[in-house]
Each structure stands twice: as structure tokens, then as C-alpha cells.
Scaffold this motif. Structure first.
Motif, short mmCIF file in Angstrom:
data_model
loop_
_atom_site.label_atom_id
_atom_site.label_comp_id
_atom_site.label_asym_id
_atom_site.label_seq_id
_atom_site.Cartn_x
_atom_site.Cartn_y
_atom_site.Cartn_z
N ILE A 1 6.36 -1.11 -7.84
CA ILE A 1 6.41 -2.80 -7.61
C ILE A 1 6.08 -2.67 -6.45
N CYS A 2 6.39 -2.98 -5.11
CA CYS A 2 6.38 -2.99 -4.29
C CYS A 2 6.50 -2.10 -3.01
N VAL A 3 6.26 -1.73 -2.08
CA VAL A 3 6.01 -1.05 -0.83
C VAL A 3 7.02 -1.81 0.48
N ILE A 4 8.18 -0.97 1.17
CA ILE A 4 8.01 -1.06 2.78
C ILE A 4 8.21 -0.46 3.33
N GLU A 5 7.71 -0.98 4.83
CA GLU A 5 7.49 -0.26 6.23
C GLU A 5 8.55 -1.19 6.74
N LEU A 6 9.50 -0.13 7.23
CA LEU A 6 9.97 -0.74 8.65
C LEU A 6 9.67 -0.33 9.68
N ASN A 7 9.45 -1.19 10.73
CA ASN A 7 8.96 -1.29 11.73
C ASN A 7 9.92 -1.31 12.66
N ILE B 1 -1.07 2.27 14.25
CA ILE B 1 -1.19 1.24 14.00
C ILE B 1 -2.29 2.08 14.05
N LYS B 2 -2.91 3.02 14.24
CA LYS B 2 -4.44 3.13 12.97
C LYS B 2 -3.67 3.71 12.30
N ARG B 3 -3.04 4.25 11.76
CA ARG B 3 -1.96 4.81 10.68
C ARG B 3 -1.69 3.79 9.67
N ASP B 4 -1.01 2.87 10.44
CA ASP B 4 -0.21 1.37 9.39
C ASP B 4 -1.93 0.27 8.89
N GLN B 5 -3.12 0.57 9.55
CA GLN B 5 -3.88 0.17 8.87
C GLN B 5 -4.61 0.78 7.75
N LYS C 1 -4.25 -2.60 -5.08
CA LYS C 1 -3.11 -4.11 -5.61
C LYS C 1 -1.72 -3.60 -5.73
N LEU C 2 -0.54 -3.05 -4.32
CA LEU C 2 0.17 -2.54 -4.56
C LEU C 2 0.91 -3.38 -3.31
N PRO C 3 1.55 -4.80 -3.14
CA PRO C 3 1.82 -5.06 -2.47
C PRO C 3 2.56 -3.71 -1.55
N LEU C 4 2.60 -4.12 -0.36
CA LEU C 4 3.24 -4.00 1.50
C LEU C 4 3.52 -5.15 2.36
N ILE C 5 4.67 -4.37 2.48
CA ILE C 5 6.09 -5.34 2.86
C ILE C 5 6.43 -4.73 4.42
N TRP C 6 6.20 -5.60 5.66
CA TRP C 6 6.36 -5.24 6.27
C TRP C 6 7.21 -5.91 6.94
#
Length: 168
Positions: A107-113, A123-127, A137-142
Motif C-alpha cells: 500500500i505504501c512504504v515508509i522510510e525512517l530518516n 541523499i543520492k540513494r533517497d532521490q 505509483k507506490l506512496p513513499l512516506i518519510w
């Protein structure tokens, strides 16, 4: 005759000992050297517990999921481009993937910063990850690492982001 049997036994025992030492020596060289490590950092573990509590039974939460197990390059790409795109994501992982409880579809992915996301390489990897998720079209939430998390606010933020990004 008895002396010959004793010599044969000594010779056989010596040969067996030699073979055993040889096997141990060869096996020593081929032994693998791994150790178990924690799957999550303390901050990731803490967030996982809060995330599971915030979402209740609405989603299944998986951690440390390889990106290439969640999204893949489009099949319409040439083999060369497909391989290049796949290689870019194949050794990376998402911190958390929320899946539909029934279909198990992401449904979505979450990245914990945390502070590591301020490094140039990160930063390059995150971009790249952000572009790949947008393309799929996979929601990404930081979400920024915090000392304490408000479970209600976290639930609301995730639901809002899923709705906004899915509609876009």
C-alpha cells in the motif's frame, strides 16, 4: 603372524589419523564466518512498535524489505535498461512496507530518516528511491526519527499521505 597384524593395525590407525587431520585442515579453510546481527537499529525497532500500535490491524507491517521485492523495472524496457534499473535497486531496502491484510499488496512504504540521511551518498540513494516509488505509483512516506511518537498523529499522517499520493 601376530606381529604382522599389530603392524597392520598401527599402519591403519596412522592412516586414519592422517586422513582425519587432513579433513579437519581442509574443512577449516572452507568454514564460513558469519555472525547474527540485529535486524533493526534501536530507533527502527522503537518506531516499528509505535507504527504497529498506530495502525492496529489495518495493515501488515514488514521491515527491511528489499526494494526489488516490492517494485521492479517495467517489462517494456529493453533488457539492457531493465538490468541497469534493476541493479540500481536490487541491493537496497525499504525500512517498512505496509501491505493490505488480505491481498498482501504493498500500500505504501515508509522510510525512517535519521542523521544518516543527511550524508551525500544517502541523499543520492533517497532521490533514486523517491523517483522509483513515484514511477511505480507506490506512496513513499518519510518520517523523521523522534524521541517520542504520537500514535494518532502518525496514523493520520500515513492515511493522509496514502490518499494524497494515490490520487496524484
Amino acid at each position: 603372524m601376530e606381529r604382522l597384524q599389530h603392524n597392520d593395525m598401527a599402519l591403519l590407525a596412522g592412516a586414519a589419523l592422517f586422513v582425519l587431520i587432513l579433513l579437519l585442515w581442509v574443512n577449516r579453510r572452507e568454514r564460513l564466518h558469519y555472525e547474527k546481527v540485529a535486524l533493526f537499529t534501536p530507533a527502527e525497532k522503537k518506531f516499528l512498535h509505535v507504527l504497529e500500535q498506530a495502525l492496529g490491524k489495518e495493515f501488515r507491517v514488514y521491515g527491511k524489505v528489499r526494494i526489488a521485492d516490492t517494485i521492479l523495472p517495467k517489462r517494456t524496457l529493453s533488457r539492457k535498461k531493465w538490468n541497469r534499473h534493476f541493479f540500481q535497486i536490487s541491493s537496497k531496502h525499504f525500512d517498512y512496507v505496509l501491505c493490505d491484510r488480505t491481498s498482501m499488496d504493498p500500500i505504501c512504504v515508509i522510510e525512517l530518516n535519521d542523521r544518516s540521511h543527511q550524508k551525500k551518498e544517502r541523499i543520492k540513494r533517497d532521490q533514486l528511491v523517491e523517483k522509483a516509488c513515484r514511477s511505480a505509483k507506490l506512496p513513499l512516506i518519510w518520517i523523521a526519527v523522534q524521541k517520542e511518537y504520537d500514535k494518532r498523529a502518525l496514523h493520520h499522517q500515513i492515511k493522509k499521505e496514502i490518499t494524497l499520493q494515490t490520487a496524484a
